[in-house]
Design a protein around this motif. Structure first.
Motif, short mmCIF file in Angstrom:
data_model
loop_
_atom_site.label_atom_id
_atom_site.label_comp_id
_atom_site.label_asym_id
_atom_site.label_seq_id
_atom_site.Cartn_x
_atom_site.Cartn_y
_atom_site.Cartn_z
N ALA A 1 0.83 -1.21 0.00
CA ALA A 1 0.00 0.00 0.00
C ALA A 1 0.86 1.26 0.00
O ALA A 1 0.47 2.28 -0.58
N ALA A 2 2.00 1.18 0.67
CA ALA A 2 2.85 2.37 0.81
C ALA A 2 3.29 2.93 -0.54
O ALA A 2 3.50 4.14 -0.69
N ARG A 3 3.40 2.09 -1.54
CA ARG A 3 3.82 2.54 -2.86
C ARG A 3 2.77 3.45 -3.51
O ARG A 3 3.06 4.17 -4.45
N TRP A 4 1.53 3.39 -2.97
CA TRP A 4 0.43 4.17 -3.54
C TRP A 4 0.06 5.37 -2.67
O TRP A 4 -0.85 6.13 -3.01
N MET A 5 0.78 5.56 -1.58
CA MET A 5 0.45 6.63 -0.64
C MET A 5 0.55 8.00 -1.31
O MET A 5 1.55 8.33 -1.94
N GLY A 6 -0.53 8.78 -1.19
CA GLY A 6 -0.53 10.13 -1.70
C GLY A 6 -0.77 10.28 -3.18
O GLY A 6 -0.77 11.40 -3.70
N LEU A 7 -1.04 9.19 -3.89
CA LEU A 7 -1.24 9.26 -5.34
C LEU A 7 -2.70 9.44 -5.72
O LEU A 7 -3.00 9.61 -6.91
N ALA B 1 -4.45 1.01 -4.99
CA ALA B 1 -3.84 0.70 -3.71
C ALA B 1 -4.49 -0.52 -3.08
O ALA B 1 -3.81 -1.42 -2.56
N GLU B 2 -5.82 -0.56 -3.10
CA GLU B 2 -6.54 -1.69 -2.52
C GLU B 2 -6.22 -2.99 -3.25
O GLU B 2 -6.01 -4.04 -2.62
N THR B 3 -6.19 -2.95 -4.56
CA THR B 3 -5.88 -4.15 -5.35
C THR B 3 -4.50 -4.68 -5.01
O THR B 3 -4.31 -5.89 -4.80
N SER B 4 -3.51 -3.80 -4.95
CA SER B 4 -2.14 -4.21 -4.66
C SER B 4 -1.99 -4.75 -3.24
O SER B 4 -1.39 -5.80 -3.02
N ALA B 5 -2.56 -4.04 -2.26
CA ALA B 5 -2.41 -4.44 -0.86
C ALA B 5 -3.14 -5.74 -0.56
O ALA B 5 -2.63 -6.60 0.17
#
Length: 212
Positions: free
Chosen positions: A25-31, A37-41
């Motif tokens: 999820a951290a890779r999507w923070m603030g984007l 983000a949900e799909t990846s996490a």
């Protein structure tokens, strides 16, 4: 017959699954990309859970609301299938909006219990909840769900030997909660509003010393 007890390291195993979700999820923070983000996490958490020596089934998960592709919907089997039969609650990102906006407070959540111990709220999309600490729980009654907020707050204050004005109530800031928030304030209690993350609020109420 396999051992039907949860082993003592299950907590650490679950930490690894929430860690995997948090790192993804951290890779999507603030984007601003909640769905991605949900799909990846959720995919990362699912992969971690599938390595555990359990015969698990997700009882409470995310159902892919708003078109979100989620790898951990209710009913999904997790684990190797060779261990103890368990119910699983999994939420790879509690607080997707917070994460997307780059704000603190989003968490990854996973828990397991023996089979049949978790009640499933599906197919409900929203559910009214009251979460309190162990000290207060015995003082509440089913009528609290439909009673005026002032009445419920009075029961909580009496159980904690406090005045209503000493209580702080965590509420998600939603249009549907406007009347509830007004009732709480009119009763004299304070309101802690949050953009997102009801699980974090529940943990705060249930685990903080002196919380209600």
């Amino acid at each position: 017959m396999p051992d039907q007890r949860l082993h003592r390291n299950m907590g650490l195993d679950l930490v690894r699954s929430t860690e995997a979700a948090a790192l993804a999820a951290a890779r999507w923070m603030g984007l601003g990309l909640r769905q991605e983000a949900e799909t990846s996490a959720s995919a990362a958490m699912a992969r971690a859970l599938d390595t555990l020596e359990i015969d698990g089934q997700v009882v409470v998960g995310e159902e892919g609301r708003s078109g979100i592709l989620n790898a951990l919907p209710a009913g999904r089997r997790v684990g190797t299938g060779r261990g103890v039969a368990v119910d699983v609650l999994a939420d790879a990102i509690d607080g997707r909006r917070l994460l997307a906006r780059g704000r603190p407070g989003a968490i990854a959540v996973a828990t397991v219990t023996l089979k049949g111990a978790i009640w499933s709220p599906n197919p409900a999309v929203y559910m009214e909840k009251i979460v309190v600490c162990r000290e207060v729980a015995p003082a509440l009654v089913p009528e609290c769900m439909s009673a005026p907020a002032a009445w419920t707050l009075g029961l909580i204050a009496r159980a904690k030997h406090k005045a209503v004005r000493d209580l702080v109530v965590f509420v998600l800031e939603r249009p549907r909660h406007a009347d509830l928030i007004a009732e709480i304030r009119a009763a004299g209690a304070r309101v802690m509003l949050a953009d997102d993350g009801d699980i974090a609020g529940a943990v705060l109420a249930a685990s903080t010393p002196g919380a209600s």
